[in-house]
Design a protein around this motif. Structure first.
Motif, short mmCIF file in Angstrom:
data_model
loop_
_atom_site.label_atom_id
_atom_site.label_comp_id
_atom_site.label_asym_id
_atom_site.label_seq_id
_atom_site.Cartn_x
_atom_site.Cartn_y
_atom_site.Cartn_z
N UNK A 66 1.03 -14.05 1.85
CA UNK A 66 2.19 -13.24 2.20
C UNK A 66 2.51 -12.28 1.07
N UNK A 67 2.85 -11.04 1.42
CA UNK A 67 3.29 -10.06 0.42
C UNK A 67 4.67 -9.57 0.85
N UNK A 68 5.68 -9.90 0.08
CA UNK A 68 7.06 -9.52 0.37
C UNK A 68 7.47 -8.40 -0.57
N UNK A 69 7.82 -7.23 -0.01
CA UNK A 69 8.13 -6.07 -0.84
C UNK A 69 8.90 -5.03 -0.03
N UNK A 70 9.54 -4.07 -0.71
CA UNK A 70 10.24 -2.98 -0.03
C UNK A 70 9.29 -1.82 0.28
N UNK A 71 8.35 -2.05 1.17
CA UNK A 71 7.28 -1.08 1.42
C UNK A 71 7.79 0.24 2.02
N UNK A 72 8.69 0.15 2.98
CA UNK A 72 9.07 1.36 3.73
C UNK A 72 9.94 2.30 2.92
N UNK A 73 10.54 1.83 1.83
CA UNK A 73 11.48 2.66 1.07
C UNK A 73 10.93 3.14 -0.27
N UNK A 74 9.90 2.47 -0.78
CA UNK A 74 9.44 2.76 -2.15
C UNK A 74 7.93 2.99 -2.16
N UNK A 75 7.48 4.21 -2.41
CA UNK A 75 6.04 4.48 -2.47
C UNK A 75 5.32 3.59 -3.48
#
Length: 334
Positions: A66-75
């Motif tokens: 699992x990779x949990x991250x703020x993908x949609x907001x931070x390039x």
């Protein structure tokens, strides 16, 4: 041998319906914090782990990460994921992405239930603070986890020194002859952790103070993480009587907002105001923006390599904290 706990047992223990248990484990944002905690506490007490297709796959030699991250907001988070995927290519691994909208907010609602689902063999937490309740649950469930761009006692991490990045920018700008500075950063949503924005500001401010050019609070702006929000914050900073001649923004998206505000006010960059960012994104290259380069893809690759060792039991018991180097990239905006 005692029978395996079921979702019905968890529901009875927590005093909720089985649908509420399912929501708490699979879509935690849709239940209240109090209900979620009751469900998780009950699941912990009963040793409940759902039997899923993912568990069957794992037993056949396919690991699920699992990779949990703020993908949609931070390039920057998306580029770290690219490093993870590159390292995973050709290996018996499945990578599952969990998106958290903002790095300024706690990831606890989603992170709290991940160890209990039984769907993961390892977890990467990217650019999100790990609060103590979630950290305790990860430890109790024995789910191998590696942190990227953040640190927490007892967990392996791949990180950079945000404070030193702020210092790099300050040294560059003072070296260019500037004496009046501004800062634009993302507003922190919780005081339970120190965000990258705050760390970058701390290093920037400390270096300026040492150079005899202290950064006053009137020249610091915190805003939402978007180009337009940054432009609005920067406009108030640059339209004052004592406007700064150089502005450091906590990342390249926010720096682009500063550039936009300067253009709208008829200010030349860098003639009237120098602008620097952080990350060295494609946006920074397009805008000819001076910035601090992070080894983003490298951090993703290194994190997955370390996690695989943890999952295999080959890594030493001692916690590993790996610091990657930052580099100032000088471009036309300063």
């Amino acid at each position: 041998m005692p029978s395996r706990a079921t979702i019905y047992d968890v529901a009875a223990e927590a005093g909720v319906s089985i649908s509420t248990v399912s929501l708490a484990l699979n879509n935690p944002a849709r239940v209240s914090a109090g209900t979620r905690e009751r469900v998780l506490t009950a699941a912990d007490a009963l040793g409940y782990t759902p039997k899923t297709e993912a568990v069957v796959k794992a037993r056949k030699g396919v690991g699920r990460i699992g990779v949990l991250a703020p993908f949609t907001s931070y390039p920057s988070a998306a580029r770290r994921l690219n490093g993870v995927l590159h390292e995973a290519a050709g290996r018996p691994l499945e990578v599952v992405v969990f998106d958290q909208e903002s790095a300024a907010r706690s990831a606890s609602p989603l992170l709290a239930s991940l160890p209990l689902t039984g769907q993961l063999d390892g977890l990467l937490v990217v650019s999100l603070p790990l609060e103590e309740a979630a950290a305790g649950r990860l430890r109790a469930q024995g789910l191998p986890a590696v942190l990227v761009d953040v640190r927490h006692p007892g967990f392996d991490s791949i990180h950079t020194d945000d404070s030193s990045g702020g210092r790099l920018v300050a040294e560059h700008l003072t070296g260019r002859g500037h004496t009046d500075f501004g800062f634009v950063g993302e507003r922190q949503q919780s005081d339970d952790h120190l965000s990258p924005t705050r760390k970058r500001l701390s290093g920037f401010r400390a270096s300026l103070t040492e150079a005899g050019c202290p950064l006053g609070e009137t020249h610091v702006r915190f805003t939402e993480h978007s180009l337009e929000a940054s432009a609005a914050a920067a406009a108030s900073l640059l339209s004052g009587e004592q406007r700064p001649t150089a502005v450091f923004a906590a990342d390249d998206t926010l720096a682009a907002g500063v550039v936009r505000a300067a253009q709208r006010l008829g200010l030349a960059v860098p003639g009237d105001v120098a602008v620097a960012g952080f990350d060295d994104s494609e946006l920074a290259e397009a805008l000819d923006l001076t910035t601090v380069r992070q080894p983003l893809e490298e951090s993703g690759r290194a994190a997955l390599e370390l996690l695989r060792k943890r999952m295999s039991g080959k890594e030493a018991a001692a916690v590993r904290e790996v610091a990657l180097r930052l580099e100032l990239v000088r471009r036309g905006s300063t």
